[in-house]
Structures are given as C-alpha cells and as structure tokens.
Design a protein around this motif. Structure first.
Motif, PDB file in Angstrom:
ATOM      1  N   SER A   2       0.837  -1.194   0.000  1.00 33.59           N
ATOM      2  CA  SER A   2       0.000   0.000   0.000  1.00 33.59           C
ATOM      3  C   SER A   2       0.876   1.249   0.000  1.00 33.59           C
ATOM      4  CB  SER A   2      -0.919   0.010   1.223  1.00 33.59           C
ATOM      5  OG  SER A   2      -1.710  -1.153   1.274  1.00 33.59           O
ATOM      6  N   TYR A   3       0.237   2.406  -0.124  1.00 33.01           N
ATOM      7  CA  TYR A   3       0.963   3.663  -0.020  1.00 33.01           C
ATOM      8  C   TYR A   3       1.679   3.739   1.336  1.00 33.01           C
ATOM      9  CZ  TYR A   3      -1.444   5.496  -4.166  1.00 33.01           C
ATOM     10  OH  TYR A   3      -1.903   5.691  -5.447  1.00 33.01           O
ATOM     11  N   ALA A   4       2.867   4.334   1.311  1.00 28.54           N
ATOM     12  CA  ALA A   4       3.665   4.579   2.524  1.00 28.54           C
ATOM     13  C   ALA A   4       4.172   3.294   3.161  1.00 28.54           C
ATOM     14  CB  ALA A   4       2.873   5.398   3.544  1.00 28.54           C
ATOM     15  N   ASP A   5       4.253   2.205   2.394  1.00 26.29           N
ATOM     16  CA  ASP A   5       4.779   0.937   2.919  1.00 26.29           C
ATOM     17  C   ASP A   5       6.213   0.676   2.464  1.00 26.29           C
ATOM     18  OD1 ASP A   5       2.506   0.340   4.278  1.00 26.29           O
ATOM     19  OD2 ASP A   5       1.741  -1.127   2.845  1.00 26.29           O
ATOM     20  N   GLY A   6       6.928   1.716   2.055  1.00 23.28           N
ATOM     21  CA  GLY A   6       8.199   1.481   1.376  1.00 23.28           C
ATOM     22  C   GLY A   6       9.439   1.418   2.235  1.00 23.28           C
ATOM     23  N   ASP A   7       9.300   1.411   3.552  1.00 26.22           N
ATOM     24  CA  ASP A   7      10.478   1.446   4.430  1.00 26.22           C
ATOM     25  C   ASP A   7      11.470   0.331   4.110  1.00 26.22           C
ATOM     26  OD1 ASP A   7      11.630   2.709   7.028  1.00 26.22           O
ATOM     27  OD2 ASP A   7      11.658   0.552   7.421  1.00 26.22           O
ATOM     28  N   ALA A   8      10.967  -0.894   3.998  1.00 26.47           N
ATOM     29  CA  ALA A   8      11.863  -2.032   3.743  1.00 26.47           C
ATOM     30  C   ALA A   8      12.565  -1.902   2.395  1.00 26.47           C
ATOM     31  CB  ALA A   8      11.068  -3.340   3.799  1.00 26.47           C
ATOM     32  N   LEU A   9      11.846  -1.366   1.390  1.00 22.90           N
ATOM     33  CA  LEU A   9      12.451  -1.216   0.065  1.00 22.90           C
ATOM     34  C   LEU A   9      13.576  -0.199   0.092  1.00 22.90           C
ATOM     35  CD1 LEU A   9      12.627  -1.760  -2.944  1.00 22.90           C
ATOM     36  CD2 LEU A   9      10.773  -0.099  -3.293  1.00 22.90           C
ATOM     37  N   TYR A  10      13.384   0.944   0.758  1.00 23.18           N
ATOM     38  CA  TYR A  10      14.445   1.933   0.858  1.00 23.18           C
ATOM     39  C   TYR A  10      15.694   1.325   1.501  1.00 23.18           C
ATOM     40  CZ  TYR A  10      11.785   6.060  -0.617  1.00 23.18           C
ATOM     41  OH  TYR A  10      11.086   6.996  -1.353  1.00 23.18           O
ATOM     42  N   ARG A  11      15.513   0.547   2.558  1.00 19.69           N
ATOM     43  CA  ARG A  11      16.658  -0.039   3.254  1.00 19.69           C
ATOM     44  C   ARG A  11      17.388  -1.050   2.355  1.00 19.69           C
ATOM     45  NH1 ARG A  11      16.518   1.969   8.187  1.00 19.69           N
ATOM     46  NH2 ARG A  11      14.500   2.602   9.068  1.00 19.69           N
ATOM     47  N   ARG A  12      16.633  -1.824   1.586  1.00 21.89           N
ATOM     48  CA  ARG A  12      17.242  -2.778   0.655  1.00 21.89           C
ATOM     49  C   ARG A  12      18.079  -2.051  -0.397  1.00 21.89           C
ATOM     50  NH1 ARG A  12      12.933  -5.403  -2.333  1.00 21.89           N
ATOM     51  NH2 ARG A  12      14.675  -6.301  -3.519  1.00 21.89           N
ATOM     52  N   ILE A  13      17.512  -0.978  -0.953  1.00 21.45           N
ATOM     53  CA  ILE A  13      18.222  -0.245  -2.007  1.00 21.45           C
ATOM     54  C   ILE A  13      19.490   0.397  -1.450  1.00 21.45           C
ATOM     55  CG2 ILE A  13      18.095   1.655  -3.661  1.00 21.45           C
ATOM     56  CD1 ILE A  13      15.086   1.166  -3.866  1.00 21.45           C
ATOM     57  N   ILE A  14      19.393   1.004  -0.272  1.00 22.03           N
ATOM     58  CA  ILE A  14      20.562   1.647   0.332  1.00 22.03           C
ATOM     59  C   ILE A  14      21.656   0.622   0.610  1.00 22.03           C
ATOM     60  CG2 ILE A  14      21.376   2.845   2.403  1.00 22.03           C
ATOM     61  CD1 ILE A  14      18.634   4.276   2.431  1.00 22.03           C
ATOM     62  N   GLN A  15      21.275  -0.542   1.096  1.00 22.34           N
ATOM     63  CA  GLN A  15      22.256  -1.598   1.333  1.00 22.34           C
ATOM     64  C   GLN A  15      22.902  -2.038   0.024  1.00 22.34           C
ATOM     65  OE1 GLN A  15      20.661  -5.030   3.367  1.00 22.34           O
ATOM     66  NE2 GLN A  15      22.556  -6.212   3.164  1.00 22.34           N
ATOM     67  N   TYR A  16      22.107  -2.165  -1.027  1.00 27.03           N
ATOM     68  CA  TYR A  16      22.636  -2.568  -2.332  1.00 27.03           C
ATOM     69  C   TYR A  16      23.619  -1.517  -2.859  1.00 27.03           C
ATOM     70  CZ  TYR A  16      22.668  -4.027  -7.238  1.00 27.03           C
ATOM     71  OH  TYR A  16      23.059  -4.428  -8.485  1.00 27.03           O
ATOM     72  N   ILE A  17      23.274  -0.259  -2.701  1.00 28.92           N
ATOM     73  CA  ILE A  17      24.151   0.825  -3.164  1.00 28.92           C
ATOM     74  C   ILE A  17      25.513   0.723  -2.484  1.00 28.92           C
ATOM     75  CG2 ILE A  17      24.503   3.334  -3.078  1.00 28.92           C
ATOM     76  CD1 ILE A  17      21.434   3.620  -3.397  1.00 28.92           C
ATOM     77  N   ASP A  18      25.497   0.549  -1.180  1.00 26.14           N
ATOM     78  CA  ASP A  18      26.748   0.498  -0.415  1.00 26.14           C
ATOM     79  C   ASP A  18      27.571  -0.739  -0.767  1.00 26.14           C
ATOM     80  OD1 ASP A  18      28.425   1.559   1.792  1.00 26.14           O
ATOM     81  OD2 ASP A  18      27.882  -0.350   2.740  1.00 26.14           O
ATOM     82  N   GLU A  19      26.900  -1.872  -0.938  1.00 20.24           N
ATOM     83  CA  GLU A  19      27.621  -3.124  -1.201  1.00 20.24           C
ATOM     84  C   GLU A  19      28.180  -3.201  -2.614  1.00 20.24           C
ATOM     85  OE1 GLU A  19      24.797  -6.149  -0.290  1.00 20.24           O
ATOM     86  OE2 GLU A  19      25.111  -6.026   1.885  1.00 20.24           O
ATOM     87  N   ASN A  20      27.714  -2.352  -3.509  1.00 25.16           N
ATOM     88  CA  ASN A  20      28.150  -2.413  -4.908  1.00 25.16           C
ATOM     89  C   ASN A  20      29.000  -1.213  -5.320  1.00 25.16           C
ATOM     90  OD1 ASN A  20      26.720  -4.834  -6.486  1.00 25.16           O
ATOM     91  ND2 ASN A  20      25.369  -4.118  -4.855  1.00 25.16           N
ATOM     92  N   ASN A  21      29.635  -0.592  -4.310  1.00 27.96           N
ATOM     93  CA  ASN A  21      30.610   0.472  -4.555  1.00 27.96           C
ATOM     94  C   ASN A  21      29.997   1.712  -5.204  1.00 27.96           C
ATOM     95  OD1 ASN A  21      33.341   1.181  -4.068  1.00 27.96           O
ATOM     96  ND2 ASN A  21      33.790   0.998  -6.264  1.00 27.96           N
ATOM     97  N   PHE A  22      28.755   2.011  -4.846  1.00 25.90           N
ATOM     98  CA  PHE A  22      28.106   3.252  -5.279  1.00 25.90           C
ATOM     99  C   PHE A  22      27.787   4.096  -4.051  1.00 25.90           C
ATOM    100  CE2 PHE A  22      27.435   0.591  -8.968  1.00 25.90           C
ATOM    101  CZ  PHE A  22      27.500   1.470 -10.040  1.00 25.90           C
ATOM    102  N   GLU A  23      27.416   5.335  -4.297  1.00 19.90           N
ATOM    103  CA  GLU A  23      26.985   6.225  -3.223  1.00 19.90           C
ATOM    104  C   GLU A  23      25.849   7.104  -3.717  1.00 19.90           C
ATOM    105  OE1 GLU A  23      30.405   8.497  -2.173  1.00 19.90           O
ATOM    106  OE2 GLU A  23      30.480   9.612  -4.070  1.00 19.90           O
ATOM    107  N   ILE A  24      25.026   7.534  -2.782  1.00 21.11           N
ATOM    108  CA  ILE A  24      23.893   8.394  -3.116  1.00 21.11           C
ATOM    109  C   ILE A  24      24.425   9.769  -3.498  1.00 21.11           C
ATOM    110  CG2 ILE A  24      21.801   9.501  -2.229  1.00 21.11           C
ATOM    111  CD1 ILE A  24      21.549   7.085  -0.302  1.00 21.11           C
ATOM    112  N   SER A  25      23.990  10.278  -4.644  1.00 20.84           N
ATOM    113  CA  SER A  25      24.535  11.538  -5.143  1.00 20.84           C
ATOM    114  C   SER A  25      23.460  12.569  -5.469  1.00 20.84           C
ATOM    115  CB  SER A  25      25.361  11.288  -6.405  1.00 20.84           C
ATOM    116  OG  SER A  25      24.556  10.710  -7.425  1.00 20.84           O
ATOM    117  N   GLY A  26      22.214  12.204  -5.325  1.00 20.89           N
ATOM    118  CA  GLY A  26      21.138  13.132  -5.673  1.00 20.89           C
ATOM    119  C   GLY A  26      19.809  12.649  -5.129  1.00 20.89           C
ATOM    120  N   PRO A  27      18.742  13.257  -5.540  1.00 21.40           N
ATOM    121  CA  PRO A  27      17.435  12.960  -4.957  1.00 21.40           C
ATOM    122  C   PRO A  27      16.912  11.572  -5.295  1.00 21.40           C
ATOM    123  CG  PRO A  27      17.196  14.395  -6.857  1.00 21.40           C
ATOM    124  CD  PRO A  27      18.665  14.296  -6.586  1.00 21.40           C
TER     125      PRO A  27
END
Length: 272
Positions: free
Chosen positions: A216-241
C-alpha cells in the motif's frame, strides 16, 4: 408519394435518411411537425420538408443541440448562421483540446503501466535513465501540524496558478533529497511531481538505483533499506534525490495492498 404530393411517415423517413422514431420525436418537441394529418391521424410530410431534415442533420453534425436548432430553424439568415458557425467552431476547438489532453494522459498512464510489464520485482538494479519531463512542485511545508493532504492540496493549488489550464489528473509522486535518504527519513516527500509531456522541469538523466515492492501507499520502508544496502555493497553512493512512485496504483490494481512501488535513488560510483 400519395396523389396529393405528400409522403407517409415511413416513406418520408426513408427519403430523408432518418427513422420513424426520430420523426416522432421531432414532432413531440415541435422541431418538425407533419405537413398534414389524415382523418386516421396518420402523419404526412411534404417534399419541401426534406430540406428541413437536411438543415437539422447539418446542424447536428456541427454539434448543436435540438433545442438550439429549434430556435434557429425559423429565423435563420446568413448573418445569423455566421455567428452560429463561429460559436460552434470555438466549441469544437475546445473539444479538440480536451481530446488532445485526454490522449496525452492516456499515453502517460500506458507508459507507466508498460514500464513495469517485465520487471523483476525482487531485484535491485543500477540503470542509466534518460531525462523525463515533469511538473515539479515547490517544497512542501509541514509546519503547524500540516498533513500530507494539506501539502498535496497546496501543490495542486500552486500548480493551477503557475500553469493555468494544465491538466492535473496525472499520477502524483514524491521526491526526497539525498540528505534525507542518507539519514533514513523518507516520510513526507520534500516535493511532489508528476510526469507530463508539457513539463518544464526534468527528472534528471542520471544513474539510478532502482527497486520495487508490492504494498500500500507509505509501505516502502523495507524497500528503501534494501536499495541503500545494495548501493553500499556495490561500490556506489547516493549523489542526488530519490523519486518515489507507484507505476501500478488504484488506477491499475483493485487491491491497495498489491500496488507496485518503484523507488529511484540517484547514485554515482564511490569517489576514491
């Protein structure tokens, strides 16, 4: 045709390329009554009345109502018709604009739906995405106890003032700053946006970490955490919105728990 030069209602319907029911309706509303009625109350029409049916048919093709035609029928002149034609042209132009807007909306909805037709919903990917035209709102104000719905209403009001006449029936999503994503704060979007071919803003062309989740709407907490973990583990970093959107929502799916959330976070390879 009868000996007196009149047509029965069935004959007149045939020669005027209309129907008996239509002629009966025209008679009831006083638009076209029979030339004569027989002793048996049968309706009879004259040859001259064929021209009146042509007038009615032409006016109907111009988009006029039967009431408008009735007012015009007995008082028409070239000058009056010129005014009527100009008015009808304006009405048709407005309808054309409405249909063009409707087509643009349909194409945008179709694009949203097709964009997830073959995605692996369990997989996080890094993809380069082309720029997309969007309508981007101002920064949301949540002060003084203002709710999500208050800010959404303000978004619509501001866009209406900034872009008078713009179609606002597009799907509205939210964007979050890189700083908020890094600190795990993704409740209440910084700004709202929607995809629109007339948009003067852009969802930037960039590398994005992209993930999906059903819910449902506003249920994305787990997805954000998965993506952030993937970014860190694959030698990337958050650079924008980050851009949060539901390509499959209530328009496409009947169950709210089965909406499809897509989150796109702007990334780059880690520096150094």
């Amino acid at each position: 045709m009868l000996d007196n030069g009149l047509f029965s209602i069935s004959e007149f319907a045939k020669y005027s390329r209309t129907t008996r029911d239509t002629l009966l309706h025209y008679d009831r509303i006083g638009l076209l009554s029979p030339e004569e009625r027989g002793e048996n109350n049968y309706r009879y029409y004259s040859e001259a009345q064929l021209a009146i049916v042509n007038v009615i048919r032409t006016c109907r093709k111009l988009g006029m109502t039967l009431e408008e035609i009735k007012e015009l029928k007995d008082s028409r002149t070239p000058e009056l018709l010129d005014e009527v034609f100009l008015h009808q042209i304006e009405k048709i132009d407005r309808k054309i604009e409405d249909w063009i807007c409707a087509k643009k909306l349909l194409l945008t909805l179709q694009k949203s739906m097709r964009s997830v037709s073959n995605v692996d919903e369990d997989r996080i990917t890094i993809q380069y995405m082309q720029a997309e035209p969007i309508i981007l709102g101002d920064f949301n104000d949540y002060s003084g106890g203002r709710t999500f719905f208050d800010t959404l209403l303000s978004f619509y009001e501001a866009i209406s003032k900034k872009h008078p006449g713009l179609d606002l029936d597009y799907l509205v999503w939210g964007t979050f700053s890189a700083e908020r994503i890094k600190r795990g704060d993704w409740t209440g979007a910084d700004r709202f946006y929607f995809y629109n071919p007339e948009g003067h803003d852009k969802r930037p062309a960039a590398l994005y970490a992209i993930g999906y989740m059903r819910g449902s709407y506003a249920d994305g907490d787990a997805l954000y955490r998965r993506i952030i973990q993937y970014i860190d583990e694959n030698n990337f970093e958050i650079s924008g919105p980050a851009f949060e959107e539901y390509p499959l929502n209530e328009v496409f799916v009947s169950e709210s728990t089965n909406y499809l959330l897509r989150v796109l976070i702007t990334v780059r390879e880690k520096q150094g």
